[in-house]
Write a protein that holds these residues in place. Structure first.
Motif, PDB file in Angstrom:
ATOM      1  N   GLU A  38      39.913  93.063 -12.477  1.00 27.67           N
ATOM      2  CA  GLU A  38      41.377  93.278 -12.523  1.00 27.67           C
ATOM      3  C   GLU A  38      41.922  93.072 -13.937  1.00 27.67           C
ATOM      4  OE1 GLU A  38      43.360  94.582 -10.347  1.00 27.67           O
ATOM      5  OE2 GLU A  38      41.873  94.679  -8.760  1.00 27.67           O
ATOM      6  N   LYS A  75      50.550  87.657 -11.552  1.00 23.58           N
ATOM      7  CA  LYS A  75      50.436  86.993 -10.234  1.00 23.58           C
ATOM      8  C   LYS A  75      49.133  87.342  -9.523  1.00 23.58           C
ATOM      9  CE  LYS A  75      55.149  85.917  -9.047  1.00 23.58           C
ATOM     10  NZ  LYS A  75      56.218  86.703  -9.627  1.00 23.58           N
ATOM     11  N   LEU A  76      48.644  88.568  -9.758  1.00 22.19           N
ATOM     12  CA  LEU A  76      47.416  88.989  -9.079  1.00 22.19           C
ATOM     13  C   LEU A  76      46.212  88.161  -9.561  1.00 22.19           C
ATOM     14  CD1 LEU A  76      45.953  90.912  -7.155  1.00 22.19           C
ATOM     15  CD2 LEU A  76      45.694  92.518  -9.068  1.00 22.19           C
ATOM     16  N   LEU A  78      46.190  85.158 -10.646  1.00 22.64           N
ATOM     17  CA  LEU A  78      46.311  83.815 -10.065  1.00 22.64           C
ATOM     18  C   LEU A  78      45.915  83.831  -8.583  1.00 22.64           C
ATOM     19  CD1 LEU A  78      47.230  80.887 -10.596  1.00 22.64           C
ATOM     20  CD2 LEU A  78      49.522  81.574  -9.885  1.00 22.64           C
ATOM     21  N   LYS A  79      46.340  84.889  -7.897  1.00 20.95           N
ATOM     22  CA  LYS A  79      46.016  85.001  -6.470  1.00 20.95           C
ATOM     23  C   LYS A  79      44.495  85.109  -6.269  1.00 20.95           C
ATOM     24  CE  LYS A  79      46.964  87.935  -2.553  1.00 20.95           C
ATOM     25  NZ  LYS A  79      47.332  89.264  -2.169  1.00 20.95           N
ATOM     26  N   ILE A  80      43.858  85.909  -7.091  1.00 24.93           N
ATOM     27  CA  ILE A  80      42.401  86.053  -6.936  1.00 24.93           C
ATOM     28  C   ILE A  80      41.707  84.742  -7.304  1.00 24.93           C
ATOM     29  CG2 ILE A  80      40.354  87.440  -7.480  1.00 24.93           C
ATOM     30  CD1 ILE A  80      42.261  89.650  -8.419  1.00 24.93           C
ATOM     31  N   LYS A  82      42.878  81.801  -6.855  1.00 26.03           N
ATOM     32  CA  LYS A  82      43.072  80.946  -5.680  1.00 26.03           C
ATOM     33  C   LYS A  82      41.987  81.266  -4.633  1.00 26.03           C
ATOM     34  CE  LYS A  82      47.304  81.274  -3.836  1.00 26.03           C
ATOM     35  NZ  LYS A  82      48.561  81.222  -3.158  1.00 26.03           N
ATOM     36  N   ASN A  83      41.738  82.539  -4.433  1.00 21.88           N
ATOM     37  CA  ASN A  83      40.692  82.938  -3.481  1.00 21.88           C
ATOM     38  C   ASN A  83      39.307  82.516  -3.948  1.00 21.88           C
ATOM     39  OD1 ASN A  83      42.329  84.087  -1.540  1.00 21.88           O
ATOM     40  ND2 ASN A  83      42.429  86.046  -2.625  1.00 21.88           N
ATOM     41  N   LYS A  86      38.886  78.935  -2.990  1.00 17.63           N
ATOM     42  CA  LYS A  86      38.573  78.819  -1.553  1.00 17.63           C
ATOM     43  C   LYS A  86      37.122  79.215  -1.295  1.00 17.63           C
ATOM     44  CE  LYS A  86      43.181  79.993   0.068  1.00 17.63           C
ATOM     45  NZ  LYS A  86      43.911  81.079   0.716  1.00 17.63           N
ATOM     46  N   PHE A 266      49.722  75.164  -5.723  1.00 17.07           N
ATOM     47  CA  PHE A 266      49.192  76.505  -5.465  1.00 17.07           C
ATOM     48  C   PHE A 266      49.994  77.249  -4.394  1.00 17.07           C
ATOM     49  CE2 PHE A 266      45.089  75.714  -7.646  1.00 17.07           C
ATOM     50  CZ  PHE A 266      44.929  76.956  -8.234  1.00 17.07           C
ATOM     51  N   TYR A 267      50.440  76.531  -3.361  1.00 24.29           N
ATOM     52  CA  TYR A 267      51.154  77.216  -2.280  1.00 24.29           C
ATOM     53  C   TYR A 267      52.678  77.149  -2.442  1.00 24.29           C
ATOM     54  CZ  TYR A 267      46.664  77.359   0.169  1.00 24.29           C
ATOM     55  OH  TYR A 267      45.366  77.592   0.505  1.00 24.29           O
ATOM     56  N   ASN A 269      54.478  76.051  -5.005  1.00 25.16           N
ATOM     57  CA  ASN A 269      54.956  76.234  -6.383  1.00 25.16           C
ATOM     58  C   ASN A 269      55.768  75.032  -6.879  1.00 25.16           C
ATOM     59  OD1 ASN A 269      54.278  78.156  -8.239  1.00 25.16           O
ATOM     60  ND2 ASN A 269      56.332  79.017  -8.305  1.00 25.16           N
TER      61      ASN A 269
END
Ligand SMILES: [Fe+2]
Length: 276
Positions: A38, A75-76, A78-80, A82-83, A86, A266-267, A269
């Motif tokens: 990305e 934001k993308l 950061l989202k990835i 986060k994944n 996990k 993370f969730y 903010n």
């Protein structure tokens, strides 16, 4: 000192090892590869050539400056990320993070400036005074020993004289907002490393992610290189570590206060708050 793993088996043991100075390298993560693809996709919209040789462009500094602006606050990414956490079993329920940053480290050491930088010897905890801090760092393009991260593991538990007693994150951030870059971005050393200090350069490939205590003494390689390095980094702090006092030792940081304000949950903010 470095352990290559794919995921965390025992979270408590993992944390304890980190704060004793162990460095982990995660590999074979689907999301770690996805972040890189990305980031590269985003870069390609603006610059479509080999990233490693960006320094050969006449206007390399302008391109770097533009790229850093384009890749900021995405934001993308950061989202990835986060994944990714996990995926490797890193619990983020009580975890705060600072900004996801893409850094460009120019091939020539002396060309480093605030947009494209190679950073001198420091501990990240010298910036925040938070010893529960964990650093995540990963290369985006292929790098070699001439343009990587270098660690000085013996100094994890050993003090080195530095300027933390005279540095303040708020002052730095205020000046940077005003476009003034005459205040150091981080505290610096006030003495040389001891002779024969073991130097530990990191051998790492795109798709692998390095994870280490923010208290490790480290720097970018300082020789001139044939390649420009693109990398990303982010830092995390878990409130359970603060509550349970699971952290690295403070051997030499003399900051007057802590700076939890750069960390967001993370969730939710919400900004990290520390009451000791
Ligand atoms: Fe650092």
């Amino acid at each position: 000192m470095i352990e290559a793993i794919t995921s965390i088996k025992n979270f408590n043991e993992f944390k304890k090892s980190i704060f004793k100075g162990k460095i982990f390298k995660f590999h074979n993560s689907e999301f770690a590869f996805k972040i890189i693809s990305e980031i590269k996709k985003e870069i390609k919209n603006y610059y479509d050539k080999d990233l490693s040789f960006i320094h050969t462009e006449e206007n390399a500094e302008i391109i770097s400056k533009d790229l850093i602006r384009i890749l900021k606050n995405n934001k993308l990414f950061l989202k990835i990320f986060k994944n990714f956490l996990k995926e490797i079993n890193f619990n983020i329920d009580d975890c705060h993070r600072d900004k996801f940053v893409v850094r460009i480290s120019p091939a020539e050491f002396k060309r480093a400036n605030y947009e494209a930088s190679r950073i001198g010897i420091h501990r990240d905890t010298w910036g925040t005074n938070i010893f529960e801090q964990i650093n995540w760092w990963a290369p985006i393009n292929n790098i070699d020993i001439s343009n990587t991260l270098i660690f000085y593991p013996e100094y994890f538990n050993k003090p080195i004289i530095n300027t933390t007693d005279n540095w303040d994150l708020d002052t730095y951030l205020t000046r940077r907002k005003l476009g003034k870059f005459n205040y150091p971005s981080a505290p610096k050393l006030k003495e040389d490393l001891q002779k024969n200090t073991r130097v530990f350069p990191i051998n790492i490939k795109p798709g692998e992610v390095l994870c280490f205590s923010g208290s490790h003494l480290h720097r970018s390689s300082k020789e001139d290189s044939k390649i420009t390095r693109f990398s990303y980094e982010i830092r995390t702090v878990s409130t359970s570590d603060i509550e349970n006092k699971i952290k690295a030792p403070n051997v030499d940081c003399e900051l007057k206060k802590q700076y939890p304000k750069i960390f967001k949950h993370f969730y939710s903010n919400e900004t990290l708050k520390i009451s000791r």
